[in-house]
Design a protein around this motif. Sequence first.
Motif, PDB file in Angstrom:
ATOM      1  N   MET A 296       0.825  -1.207   0.000  1.00 35.68           N
ATOM      2  CA  MET A 296       0.000   0.000   0.000  1.00 35.68           C
ATOM      3  C   MET A 296       0.859   1.257   0.000  1.00 35.68           C
ATOM      4  O   MET A 296       0.522   2.259   0.590  1.00 35.68           O
ATOM      5  CB  MET A 296      -0.893   0.005   1.224  1.00 35.68           C
ATOM      6  CG  MET A 296      -2.014  -0.997   1.129  1.00 35.68           C
ATOM      7  SD  MET A 296      -3.130  -0.714   2.516  1.00 35.68           S
ATOM      8  CE  MET A 296      -3.822  -2.343   2.709  1.00 35.68           C
ATOM      9  N   ALA A 297       1.997   1.159  -0.618  1.00 30.91           N
ATOM     10  CA  ALA A 297       2.858   2.344  -0.667  1.00 30.91           C
ATOM     11  C   ALA A 297       2.432   3.245  -1.823  1.00 30.91           C
ATOM     12  O   ALA A 297       1.618   2.844  -2.659  1.00 30.91           O
ATOM     13  CB  ALA A 297       4.311   1.925  -0.846  1.00 30.91           C
ATOM     14  N   THR A 298       2.972   4.430  -1.823  1.00 26.58           N
ATOM     15  CA  THR A 298       2.707   5.343  -2.929  1.00 26.58           C
ATOM     16  C   THR A 298       3.238   4.732  -4.225  1.00 26.58           C
ATOM     17  O   THR A 298       4.339   4.197  -4.252  1.00 26.58           O
ATOM     18  CB  THR A 298       3.431   6.675  -2.668  1.00 26.58           C
ATOM     19  OG1 THR A 298       2.915   7.200  -1.461  1.00 26.58           O
ATOM     20  CG2 THR A 298       3.225   7.649  -3.796  1.00 26.58           C
ATOM     21  N   THR A 299       2.438   4.798  -5.270  1.00 28.41           N
ATOM     22  CA  THR A 299       2.897   4.282  -6.562  1.00 28.41           C
ATOM     23  C   THR A 299       3.949   5.232  -7.120  1.00 28.41           C
ATOM     24  O   THR A 299       3.695   6.410  -7.325  1.00 28.41           O
ATOM     25  CB  THR A 299       1.706   4.183  -7.540  1.00 28.41           C
ATOM     26  OG1 THR A 299       0.721   3.350  -6.934  1.00 28.41           O
ATOM     27  CG2 THR A 299       2.142   3.591  -8.852  1.00 28.41           C
ATOM     28  N   LYS A 300       5.143   4.707  -7.326  1.00 21.94           N
ATOM     29  CA  LYS A 300       6.254   5.549  -7.786  1.00 21.94           C
ATOM     30  C   LYS A 300       6.366   5.463  -9.305  1.00 21.94           C
ATOM     31  O   LYS A 300       5.941   4.481  -9.907  1.00 21.94           O
ATOM     32  CB  LYS A 300       7.559   5.060  -7.148  1.00 21.94           C
ATOM     33  CG  LYS A 300       7.578   5.246  -5.644  1.00 21.94           C
ATOM     34  CD  LYS A 300       8.895   4.777  -5.038  1.00 21.94           C
ATOM     35  CE  LYS A 300       9.092   3.279  -5.111  1.00 21.94           C
ATOM     36  NZ  LYS A 300       8.172   2.539  -4.238  1.00 21.94           N
ATOM     37  N   PRO A 301       6.992   6.477  -9.885  1.00 30.07           N
ATOM     38  CA  PRO A 301       7.153   6.460 -11.333  1.00 30.07           C
ATOM     39  C   PRO A 301       7.854   5.184 -11.822  1.00 30.07           C
ATOM     40  O   PRO A 301       7.557   4.683 -12.897  1.00 30.07           O
ATOM     41  CB  PRO A 301       8.004   7.695 -11.614  1.00 30.07           C
ATOM     42  CG  PRO A 301       7.747   8.596 -10.448  1.00 30.07           C
ATOM     43  CD  PRO A 301       7.492   7.710  -9.276  1.00 30.07           C
ATOM     44  N   ALA A 302       8.734   4.630 -10.984  1.00 28.68           N
ATOM     45  CA  ALA A 302       9.451   3.420 -11.392  1.00 28.68           C
ATOM     46  C   ALA A 302       8.501   2.247 -11.644  1.00 28.68           C
ATOM     47  O   ALA A 302       8.790   1.345 -12.409  1.00 28.68           O
ATOM     48  CB  ALA A 302      10.471   3.043 -10.331  1.00 28.68           C
ATOM     49  N   ASP A 303       7.340   2.281 -10.986  1.00 27.52           N
ATOM     50  CA  ASP A 303       6.378   1.188 -11.144  1.00 27.52           C
ATOM     51  C   ASP A 303       5.592   1.302 -12.453  1.00 27.52           C
ATOM     52  O   ASP A 303       4.801   0.427 -12.781  1.00 27.52           O
ATOM     53  CB  ASP A 303       5.350   1.198 -10.003  1.00 27.52           C
ATOM     54  CG  ASP A 303       6.028   1.101  -8.648  1.00 27.52           C
ATOM     55  OD1 ASP A 303       7.139   0.556  -8.608  1.00 27.52           O
ATOM     56  OD2 ASP A 303       5.449   1.574  -7.658  1.00 27.52           O
ATOM     57  N   ILE A 304       5.785   2.415 -13.128  1.00 21.81           N
ATOM     58  CA  ILE A 304       4.947   2.685 -14.295  1.00 21.81           C
ATOM     59  C   ILE A 304       5.384   1.831 -15.477  1.00 21.81           C
ATOM     60  O   ILE A 304       6.550   1.824 -15.859  1.00 21.81           O
ATOM     61  CB  ILE A 304       5.016   4.179 -14.657  1.00 21.81           C
ATOM     62  CG1 ILE A 304       4.379   4.983 -13.517  1.00 21.81           C
ATOM     63  CG2 ILE A 304       4.301   4.456 -15.965  1.00 21.81           C
ATOM     64  CD1 ILE A 304       4.779   6.425 -13.540  1.00 21.81           C
ATOM     65  N   PRO A 305       4.433   1.118 -16.055  1.00 20.63           N
ATOM     66  CA  PRO A 305       4.792   0.279 -17.194  1.00 20.63           C
ATOM     67  C   PRO A 305       5.077   1.147 -18.424  1.00 20.63           C
ATOM     68  O   PRO A 305       4.803   2.344 -18.444  1.00 20.63           O
ATOM     69  CB  PRO A 305       3.530  -0.557 -17.403  1.00 20.63           C
ATOM     70  CG  PRO A 305       2.423   0.265 -16.835  1.00 20.63           C
ATOM     71  CD  PRO A 305       3.013   1.093 -15.753  1.00 20.63           C
TER      72      PRO A 305
ATOM     73  N   ALA B  98      -8.971   1.923   9.187  1.00 21.25           N
ATOM     74  CA  ALA B  98      -9.810   1.673  10.362  1.00 21.25           C
ATOM     75  C   ALA B  98     -11.029   0.817  10.003  1.00 21.25           C
ATOM     76  O   ALA B  98     -11.605   0.156  10.858  1.00 21.25           O
ATOM     77  CB  ALA B  98     -10.266   3.001  10.968  1.00 21.25           C
ATOM     78  N   TYR B  99     -11.414   0.839   8.727  1.00 23.22           N
ATOM     79  CA  TYR B  99     -12.569   0.045   8.280  1.00 23.22           C
ATOM     80  C   TYR B  99     -12.122  -1.196   7.516  1.00 23.22           C
ATOM     81  O   TYR B  99     -12.944  -1.924   6.981  1.00 23.22           O
ATOM     82  CB  TYR B  99     -13.476   0.910   7.385  1.00 23.22           C
ATOM     83  CG  TYR B  99     -14.000   2.120   8.119  1.00 23.22           C
ATOM     84  CD1 TYR B  99     -15.210   2.049   8.812  1.00 23.22           C
ATOM     85  CD2 TYR B  99     -13.264   3.299   8.167  1.00 23.22           C
ATOM     86  CE1 TYR B  99     -15.666   3.137   9.522  1.00 23.22           C
ATOM     87  CE2 TYR B  99     -13.719   4.392   8.875  1.00 23.22           C
ATOM     88  CZ  TYR B  99     -14.917   4.310   9.555  1.00 23.22           C
ATOM     89  OH  TYR B  99     -15.369   5.380  10.265  1.00 23.22           O
ATOM     90  N   GLY B 100     -10.817  -1.384   7.437  1.00 26.29           N
ATOM     91  CA  GLY B 100     -10.280  -2.535   6.712  1.00 26.29           C
ATOM     92  C   GLY B 100     -10.209  -2.327   5.211  1.00 26.29           C
ATOM     93  O   GLY B 100     -10.120  -3.278   4.442  1.00 26.29           O
ATOM     94  N   ILE B 101     -10.265  -1.085   4.769  1.00 22.18           N
ATOM     95  CA  ILE B 101     -10.261  -0.820   3.318  1.00 22.18           C
ATOM     96  C   ILE B 101      -8.830  -0.570   2.830  1.00 22.18           C
ATOM     97  O   ILE B 101      -8.100   0.226   3.425  1.00 22.18           O
ATOM     98  CB  ILE B 101     -11.142   0.408   2.972  1.00 22.18           C
ATOM     99  CG1 ILE B 101     -12.555   0.234   3.538  1.00 22.18           C
ATOM    100  CG2 ILE B 101     -11.190   0.621   1.463  1.00 22.18           C
ATOM    101  CD1 ILE B 101     -13.483   1.403   3.252  1.00 22.18           C
ATOM    102  N   ALA B 102      -8.470  -1.248   1.756  1.00 23.94           N
ATOM    103  CA  ALA B 102      -7.152  -1.056   1.165  1.00 23.94           C
ATOM    104  C   ALA B 102      -7.090   0.284   0.441  1.00 23.94           C
ATOM    105  O   ALA B 102      -8.111   0.794  -0.019  1.00 23.94           O
ATOM    106  CB  ALA B 102      -6.870  -2.182   0.178  1.00 23.94           C
ATOM    107  N   GLY B 103      -5.899   0.824   0.334  1.00 25.04           N
ATOM    108  CA  GLY B 103      -5.781   2.089  -0.368  1.00 25.04           C
ATOM    109  C   GLY B 103      -4.340   2.530  -0.497  1.00 25.04           C
ATOM    110  O   GLY B 103      -3.423   1.830  -0.070  1.00 25.04           O
ATOM    111  N   GLU B 104      -4.153   3.666  -1.120  1.00 23.36           N
ATOM    112  CA  GLU B 104      -2.818   4.225  -1.267  1.00 23.36           C
ATOM    113  C   GLU B 104      -2.908   5.680  -1.693  1.00 23.36           C
ATOM    114  O   GLU B 104      -3.959   6.143  -2.141  1.00 23.36           O
ATOM    115  CB  GLU B 104      -2.022   3.445  -2.311  1.00 23.36           C
ATOM    116  CG  GLU B 104      -2.587   3.555  -3.724  1.00 23.36           C
ATOM    117  CD  GLU B 104      -1.859   2.644  -4.704  1.00 23.36           C
ATOM    118  OE1 GLU B 104      -0.747   3.016  -5.111  1.00 23.36           O
ATOM    119  OE2 GLU B 104      -2.397   1.561  -5.034  1.00 23.36           O
TER     120      GLU B 104
END
Lengths: 463, 329
Positions: B1-10, B206-212
Amino acid sequence: MATQVLMPALSPTMEEGTLAKWLVKEGDTVTSGMVMAEIETDKATMEFEAVDEGIMGKILIAEGTSGVKVNTPIAVLVEEGESADDVEAPAEEKAPEGEKAEAKSDAAHMDKPAVTSPAAPVAGKRDVSPDWPEGTKMKTMTVREALREAMAEEMRGNDKVFVMGEEVGEYEGAYKITQGLLDEFGPKRVVDTPITEHGFAGLAVGAAFGGLNPVVEFMTFNFAMQAMDQIVNSAAKTLYMSGGQMGCPIVFRGPNGAAARVGAQHSQDYSAWYAHIPGLKVVIPYSAADAKGLLKQAIRDPNPVIFLENEIMYGRSFEVPDVDDFTIPFGKARIWREGKDVTIVSFGIGMTYALEAADKLAEEGIEAEVIDLRTLRPIDYETVLESVRKTNRCVTVEEGFPVGSIGNHISATIMQQAFDYLDAPVINLTGKDVPMPYAANLEKLALVTTAEVIEAVKSVCYR
Amino acid sequence: MATTKPADIPNVSKDELLGYYRDMLLIRRFEEKAGQLYGMGLIGGFCHLYIGQEAVVVGLEAAAKEGDKRVTSYRDHGHMLACGMDAKGVMAELTGREGGYSKGKGGSMHMFSREKHFYGGHGIVGAQVPIGAGLSFADKYLGNDNVTFSYFGDGAANQGQVYETYNMAQLWDLPVVFVIENNQYAMGMSVKRSTKSPSYWERGVAYGIAGEAVDGMDVLAVKAAGEKAVAHCRAGKGPYILEVNTYRYRGHSMSDPAKYRTRDEVEKMRSEKDAIEHVRELLVQGGHATDDDLKAIDKEIKAVVNESAEFAKESPEPDVSELWTDIYA
């Protein structure tokens, strides 16, 4: 081609301002989004950004000039190689001046009746057909059973209808209206919600926009105050705001009005509140037959319907037609008792007092005509007016607060449309203008009573 | 759930990049024109411009498929253009004309398109959040695999109904992406002045919801995060929260004196982080487009916007009989 830069309106109400400062000078290149000037209004100093690109050819209004009217040309942008001097009296941008002036004159006349606006469509002819054919087999059932049957039948007939609310499923309803529904329809269609009225009302509105037909139970309508924004702003107004695209077929139902000894926060009649809102339909049944026929109609209606029940009425029994598919149209009042001396108009639990009073008045030789409005949006004005034209007297009965009551509205309508027929002022009986007290004796005093109805009728009959 | 970094960009294709450039530029030019028409008195009332935030809707639309729904607040022009609604119909609604999406009866804040699955356009801060969850409730109930994007701002993120909705959405595994467009200011109230828990997406934990959180000035990062969120929802895993950090260049509405931030702050974002400039650089540096190619696109967009403005001026006001229509279905 040269482009005029006009003095902008920087707020909904701005008509003129001060050109405080130019941030570009003649000959500068201007790109869109660039801040060109600072403009002062009576409220604030605002930055004025360029939309068009070009070269600042000529500044027409010097900085520091005050009282510059909106839409006055303040500068001219030119293209490369073009000189501002070539530009003589640049063509006016279309319309704005005229439009502004027109808008202003409209505003000035706001307090007068808008004679050019078309009148609201008038309701059609009065529907006097019986609710069910003569000779129909009847069965006795409580209001509670009638409501449950209505929901179950509509759920069987349309799989997009589902019920949601607090304790509607496993608990089988705080007032047992949804008893048995979970067993028959399962948890997908009988949805227990957390205690979260604002949230689940909004969620249900979204589900209705998304193609379902939600029936939302509020444990009582007192708790729907938490959801008022979603009911009024989202459910009622969206069809209009979307130019007819986005209908909201939803029913909000539950007990409304005073129960017994539950105090001020749990004892309020919201009839007049909801009846105030264009875009809502408002239903308030008295009998079990009406509860069933009107709830089935409500679930089929493509609009948001507020369905106001009453806890005290849930256990009362009435005759209900024993037919497969029984609905009652909205906007059709029911005359429970015919009479020539006075018209009593009521709805919901108010009918209890109205009918009791009419019985007692008959013993004294006063024949009251008792009308149950059944729906408050639309209202069957014609049935009321026709009755008043016959009896020349009217008393309205409801449990809600007196200011801005349904009775007030009925009185105004009678005054406007049957003034000459009235032999006495209309009396509006309502709950008292106090928060509901807890003490048994005070609670009784706060509610409208049969005795008050009798007294009011005698008063309008000058007896 | 980390910030999506430019390196992850396809890897991204030329056509994709050109598409993003075009879509973002359309929004920006459209909004500039709307601001101009407002200044001329042709648009009335409230008018909230989307300039600066273009990468958010364009990136997320790139992650959507036909049938997916979207609902947002009153800063809605960008969302409508990004999901394919006609610029003419949007602009004509701004001018309150018959040719507008709501026949002139909704205005800037209240527009809808069933055809494009755009469910508004809502004027009350936060009200669209449970509505978005309800749209996804309907899709789940009907058994399709559509996802709803429920957009709201950092201001709305402090509304109680948002958390009521989080609770139900996770409880019922609803396929809804909650998109928090954090443009740093709720009207004039900066994030720092409105909360001590400024990581909005983490509130969902707190509600169990995934996110970033995601860089909302980078359309590719937004798209990548959007794809992840959508995949999560379509897989039946329930809602997902994207906190998209973005920035609005213009005021909250047209009548905003912008006393709450410095001109330098705005200028810094515009010159260093601009989403459109970013894609323009990728296009030019990657050898995908020349300045002339881009100029041609600019011209084309300008023509579309001008045409919408002309239409919005020419379209007649609604007939007076419209006062009484569309109250009941």
